[in-house]
Scaffold this motif. Structure first.
Motif, short mmCIF file in Angstrom:
data_model
loop_
_atom_site.label_atom_id
_atom_site.label_comp_id
_atom_site.label_asym_id
_atom_site.label_seq_id
_atom_site.Cartn_x
_atom_site.Cartn_y
_atom_site.Cartn_z
N HIS A 67 -5.18 10.74 -12.26
CA HIS A 67 -6.10 9.61 -12.44
C HIS A 67 -5.38 8.30 -12.67
N LYS A 68 -4.29 8.32 -13.48
CA LYS A 68 -3.58 7.08 -13.79
C LYS A 68 -2.08 7.28 -13.55
N PRO A 69 -1.68 7.38 -12.27
CA PRO A 69 -0.26 7.65 -12.00
C PRO A 69 0.68 6.56 -12.49
N GLU A 70 0.21 5.29 -12.50
CA GLU A 70 1.09 4.20 -12.91
C GLU A 70 1.50 4.31 -14.38
N GLU A 71 0.66 4.96 -15.21
CA GLU A 71 1.01 5.12 -16.63
C GLU A 71 2.10 6.16 -16.83
N PHE A 72 2.28 7.04 -15.84
CA PHE A 72 3.28 8.09 -15.96
C PHE A 72 4.52 7.80 -15.10
N LYS A 73 4.81 6.48 -14.92
CA LYS A 73 6.00 6.03 -14.20
C LYS A 73 6.04 6.51 -12.75
N VAL A 74 4.86 6.70 -12.13
CA VAL A 74 4.83 6.97 -10.69
C VAL A 74 4.84 5.61 -10.01
N PRO A 75 5.77 5.37 -9.07
CA PRO A 75 5.90 4.03 -8.47
C PRO A 75 4.65 3.60 -7.72
#
Length: 129
Positions: A67-75
């Motif tokens: 749901h929130k990949p950017e919060e888990f350091k996904v570029p």
């Protein structure tokens, strides 16, 4: 030591419990091979496990990453919706939202009488085949 689930329910989609975790996650619309693998790694779930052996907390963690990949350091180049035309945000759209966004985009193209939009409206080839 948990019981094996043959079918997992993840984001309104049935996932095959007999498959390995990333491949089971691919049943959800908007999740591909790479994102499924990255989500498992970021959620701290072993990629080689079968999906049926996952606990609820592990499934929750994977769903959070999706749901929130950017919060888990996904570029940001990894997600499937960069610079949304409506609000300019970058994010990843999943399951039912994929269809909704696609329809909105096509409606936008038709509304502005864009060449692509017209081709879509007439049901013709859009990409110059």
């Amino acid at each position: 030591g948990e019981e094996f689930q043959h079918m997992l329910r993840v984001m309104n989609t049935n996932c095959d419990g007999k498959r390995k975790v990333p491949f089971a996650m691919r049943m959800v619309k908007g999740v591909g091979r790479r994102l499924a693998t990255v989500a498992c790694i970021r959620a701290g779930v072993d990629v080689n496990r079968r999906a049926g052996t996952l606990g609820n907390d592990e499934v929750e963690r994977i769903v959070q990453v999706l749901h929130k990949p950017e919060e888990f350091k996904v570029p940001s180049w990894f997600v499937n919706r960069k610079k949304d035309p409506k609000d300019g945000t970058t994010g990843h759209v999943l399951s039912n939202t994929v269809d909704t966004k696609l329809r909105e985009d096509l409606e936008r193209l038709k509304k502005m009488r864009n060449h692509r939009g017209l081709r879509h409206a007439w049901g013709l080839r859009v990409r110059g085949q």
